[in-house]
Design a protein around this motif. Sequence first.
Motif, PDB file in Angstrom:
ATOM      1  N   MET A 107      -1.789  -2.256 -66.172  1.00  0.00           N
ATOM      2  CA  MET A 107      -1.119  -2.743 -64.972  1.00  0.00           C
ATOM      3  C   MET A 107      -2.160  -3.066 -63.909  1.00  0.00           C
ATOM      4  N   ALA A 108      -2.046  -4.253 -63.308  1.00  0.00           N
ATOM      5  CA  ALA A 108      -3.048  -4.724 -62.364  1.00  0.00           C
ATOM      6  C   ALA A 108      -2.960  -3.981 -61.030  1.00  0.00           C
ATOM      7  N   ASP A 109      -4.137  -3.856 -60.379  1.00  0.00           N
ATOM      8  CA  ASP A 109      -4.150  -3.394 -58.985  1.00  0.00           C
ATOM      9  C   ASP A 109      -3.648  -4.543 -58.123  1.00  0.00           C
ATOM     10  N   ILE A 110      -2.632  -4.283 -57.307  1.00  0.00           N
ATOM     11  CA  ILE A 110      -2.099  -5.346 -56.471  1.00  0.00           C
ATOM     12  C   ILE A 110      -2.005  -4.884 -55.019  1.00  0.00           C
ATOM     13  N   VAL A 111      -1.953  -5.884 -54.151  1.00  0.00           N
ATOM     14  CA  VAL A 111      -1.724  -5.637 -52.726  1.00  0.00           C
ATOM     15  C   VAL A 111      -0.505  -6.444 -52.316  1.00  0.00           C
ATOM     16  N   ILE A 112       0.386  -5.796 -51.594  1.00  0.00           N
ATOM     17  CA  ILE A 112       1.626  -6.431 -51.140  1.00  0.00           C
ATOM     18  C   ILE A 112       1.511  -6.702 -49.648  1.00  0.00           C
ATOM     19  N   GLY A 113       2.022  -7.836 -49.224  1.00  0.00           N
ATOM     20  CA  GLY A 113       2.063  -8.143 -47.803  1.00  0.00           C
ATOM     21  C   GLY A 113       3.488  -8.405 -47.357  1.00  0.00           C
ATOM     22  N   THR A 114       3.747  -8.191 -46.082  1.00  0.00           N
ATOM     23  CA  THR A 114       5.054  -8.515 -45.524  1.00  0.00           C
ATOM     24  C   THR A 114       4.924  -9.741 -44.638  1.00  0.00           C
ATOM     25  N   ALA A 115       6.002 -10.465 -44.488  1.00  0.00           N
ATOM     26  CA  ALA A 115       6.046 -11.609 -43.569  1.00  0.00           C
ATOM     27  C   ALA A 115       7.474 -11.728 -43.058  1.00  0.00           C
ATOM     28  N   GLY A 116       7.612 -12.300 -41.875  1.00  0.00           N
ATOM     29  CA  GLY A 116       8.946 -12.474 -41.321  1.00  0.00           C
ATOM     30  C   GLY A 116       8.946 -12.483 -39.810  1.00  0.00           C
ATOM     31  N   HIS A 117      10.077 -12.864 -39.260  1.00  0.00           N
ATOM     32  CA  HIS A 117      10.245 -12.991 -37.816  1.00  0.00           C
ATOM     33  C   HIS A 117      10.126 -11.621 -37.142  1.00  0.00           C
ATOM     34  N   ILE A 118       9.729 -11.648 -35.868  1.00  0.00           N
ATOM     35  CA  ILE A 118       9.607 -10.424 -35.076  1.00  0.00           C
ATOM     36  C   ILE A 118      10.930  -9.652 -35.101  1.00  0.00           C
ATOM     37  N   ASP A 119      10.807  -8.342 -35.260  1.00  0.00           N
ATOM     38  CA  ASP A 119      11.937  -7.412 -35.171  1.00  0.00           C
ATOM     39  C   ASP A 119      12.955  -7.601 -36.296  1.00  0.00           C
ATOM     40  N   HIS A 120      12.511  -8.175 -37.423  1.00  0.00           N
ATOM     41  CA  HIS A 120      13.418  -8.265 -38.577  1.00  0.00           C
ATOM     42  C   HIS A 120      13.306  -7.052 -39.488  1.00  0.00           C
TER      43      HIS A 120
ATOM     44  N   ILE B 167       4.241 -11.282 -51.648  1.00  0.00           N
ATOM     45  CA  ILE B 167       4.748 -11.249 -50.278  1.00  0.00           C
ATOM     46  C   ILE B 167       6.226 -10.858 -50.286  1.00  0.00           C
ATOM     47  N   LEU B 168       6.533  -9.885 -49.449  1.00  0.00           N
ATOM     48  CA  LEU B 168       7.933  -9.557 -49.187  1.00  0.00           C
ATOM     49  C   LEU B 168       8.327 -10.320 -47.927  1.00  0.00           C
ATOM     50  N   LEU B 169       9.152 -11.356 -48.091  1.00  0.00           N
ATOM     51  CA  LEU B 169       9.626 -12.115 -46.938  1.00  0.00           C
ATOM     52  C   LEU B 169      10.847 -11.392 -46.380  1.00  0.00           C
ATOM     53  N   VAL B 170      10.683 -10.797 -45.221  1.00  0.00           N
ATOM     54  CA  VAL B 170      11.712  -9.933 -44.635  1.00  0.00           C
ATOM     55  C   VAL B 170      12.600 -10.766 -43.705  1.00  0.00           C
ATOM     56  N   ILE B 171      13.918 -10.709 -43.967  1.00  0.00           N
ATOM     57  CA  ILE B 171      14.880 -11.475 -43.173  1.00  0.00           C
ATOM     58  C   ILE B 171      16.022 -10.548 -42.744  1.00  0.00           C
ATOM     59  N   ASP B 172      16.308 -10.540 -41.464  1.00  0.00           N
ATOM     60  CA  ASP B 172      17.390  -9.724 -40.911  1.00  0.00           C
ATOM     61  C   ASP B 172      18.736 -10.293 -41.360  1.00  0.00           C
ATOM     62  N   ALA B 173      19.601  -9.436 -41.943  1.00  0.00           N
ATOM     63  CA  ALA B 173      20.902  -9.881 -42.450  1.00  0.00           C
ATOM     64  C   ALA B 173      21.795 -10.416 -41.345  1.00  0.00           C
ATOM     65  N   ALA B 174      21.545 -10.018 -40.113  1.00  0.00           N
ATOM     66  CA  ALA B 174      22.381 -10.475 -39.002  1.00  0.00           C
ATOM     67  C   ALA B 174      21.895 -11.806 -38.428  1.00  0.00           C
ATOM     68  N   GLU B 175      20.590 -12.140 -38.587  1.00  0.00           N
ATOM     69  CA  GLU B 175      20.041 -13.332 -37.932  1.00  0.00           C
ATOM     70  C   GLU B 175      19.665 -14.446 -38.888  1.00  0.00           C
ATOM     71  N   GLY B 176      19.338 -14.085 -40.142  1.00  0.00           N
ATOM     72  CA  GLY B 176      18.936 -15.113 -41.097  1.00  0.00           C
ATOM     73  C   GLY B 176      17.556 -15.666 -40.784  1.00  0.00           C
ATOM     74  N   ILE B 177      17.292 -16.861 -41.331  1.00  0.00           N
ATOM     75  CA  ILE B 177      15.981 -17.489 -41.145  1.00  0.00           C
ATOM     76  C   ILE B 177      15.829 -17.975 -39.713  1.00  0.00           C
ATOM     77  N   MET B 178      14.711 -17.604 -39.087  1.00  0.00           N
ATOM     78  CA  MET B 178      14.410 -17.983 -37.715  1.00  0.00           C
ATOM     79  C   MET B 178      13.173 -18.907 -37.701  1.00  0.00           C
ATOM     80  N   PRO B 179      12.927 -19.558 -36.571  1.00  0.00           N
ATOM     81  CA  PRO B 179      11.757 -20.465 -36.502  1.00  0.00           C
ATOM     82  C   PRO B 179      10.452 -19.783 -36.932  1.00  0.00           C
TER      83      PRO B 179
END
Length: 630
Positions: free
Chosen positions: A1-14, A81-93
């Motif tokens: 199993m490979a050594d991996i690094v995970i990153g997060t991305a997404g709008h502020i406060d999501h 990448i874990l693209l984090v999206i708030d269930a209440a706001e959806g995709i933001m700019p």
Amino acid sequence: MADIVIGTAGHIDHGKTTLIKGLTGIETDTTKEEKTRGLSINLGFAYLDLPNKKRVGIVDVPGHEKFIKNMVAGLPGIDLILLVIDAAEGIMPQTKEHIDILTLLGIQHFMIVLTKCQTVDEDLKELVKEDIKEQLSDTVLKDAPLIETDAVEKIGLDELKMAIQHFAEQIPEKTIQEVGRLNVDRVFSVKGFGTVVTGTLIDGTFKVGDELTVFPSGKKTKIRTIQVHETDKKEAFSGQRTALNLTNISKEEISRGDVLTNGVSLEATWMLDAKVACLPHAKLGLNLWDRVRVLVGTQEVFARLVPIGQERIEANEEGFVQLRLEEQLAVKTGDRFIMRAYSPMVTIGGGQVLDAVPSKHRRFKQDVLDSLKVKEEGNMDHLILDFLVNQQAIVGTVKDISDYMNLPKDSVQSMLVSLKEEGAVIQLSDSEWVHLNKLQQIKRLLYQELDQYHKLYRLRPGMPLEEVRSKVKNILTPKQLDKVVTLLAENDDLKLSNHRLSHPDFKIELNKYQEKVKQQIEKKVIQSGFTPLKKEDLAQLDEKNGKDVLEMLEGQSLVSLTFEYVISQEYYQKSVDLVKAFIRKNKSMTIADFRDMTESSRKSSMLILECLDEQRVTKRVDNTRELMEG
């Protein structure tokens, strides 16, 4: 199993930081300012223990627009990448800009994590999921799995961990390069230990005790200790989040944005050749001398933009550029970067480095465009050929190519052997290679020098090799030249005789006066028999032509015993035959034996026998000679 690094991305406060804390129990908002403002300003780091006990690194990158620079700094070396999206706001700019940046940086693997799912009803959640699917349909995330979570309520976290584990099991092990490289993203000091830096090891390995070079400053330091995920290690590998305790360097002498390497494969540069993409919303496009912010690794520098092969790069188009940097960078071919406008600070494009240390180009020169297209293609064989033909040096080494392509030496050597079989490259030694075009280049240069020499010295059989070496000393070492000359001579592209080089079409033509001198010299040395004659005396037979004719005859009808004496070719060969026959019969021979056989003087005998020693016909053993053969 490979050594991996995970990153997060997404709008502020999501919910990125809360999600990571729910997965790992680690708080990545660590500064007082971050806690007060409720948003991530700097990179946050954590590690996650998967169900199979494998530990992976996590980088929590800030989501606020003002902190995009920090976000980009966290992405080099990230596998998922874990693209984090708030269930209440959806995709933001801001989510869209993050997707643009991730795409430009070449991130291939994503998971969409819907957060705060318990805060919305089922109908709204389904509408948000449909909207996400629609908005991502034309992006690299169109097939990314979507996982519903609520970190506060501990919902979906186990499912997310299993999905990450499955990804880590499927991704191939990373090829470990020989030279390690780390982009510094944090620098601090620990009492009693000194300077500590952190970053993701994006190439190779680091070991305790390794000497490191800091780029672009060139300062030297050593690794005292290594930590990976808060555990002491003797060695860190590509793909691991790494903390290094360094010696002999203060925290003021190294900073975020610097690059550490334990080899010499990097070089600080003021320019980059790149293939770039201009984002659709960058309505003004990319124009000549535009001032842009270049975000690469953990660095941000200003640069002037020079489109190559076209006047400008329009919005939603791609093209080649040369970036003229205002500060030095240390990057490698293949590294990706983001470009932001000088003002306002919006992301306008990004791309990939095609040449990390280029020279200045003319904008519309076809061979420059052809070379950039080859580099863009990424075909390894073509890249090797492009490097060998376009580098300034005639000869390329396996190490040069390995460093340029960021590949292991054995892989480069294997590809070179295949190219040799195809006739595209020439091997001079185990580690030295020449492109066929470069061989033609040196041949043309040699022809030019030889033509001038032959015009000046029409009776000389060729230019002495020592003189040839002096003509090309700036581009070939003596050993390299000897190998090239031998190769060209074997192919009848040059004539090599008696340590002299000549053009293959060169012929000596004597006039009637020179022919007369030739006959006089040859007659005199034949009459002299086993007694060598001085070159100076022979040259004086004709003041005008004697010296040139004598030089012409050396290696033909005359043999040069020393820089001062010659003997006829006929009597030299008789000497060889007499010596061989005598020693085979008597096992050895003295100078007196040879003198008696040839009825010559001791001095003449010594001159001839010492020449035979030099030519490895005989070898001296005390006061006798024995044959070299057998």
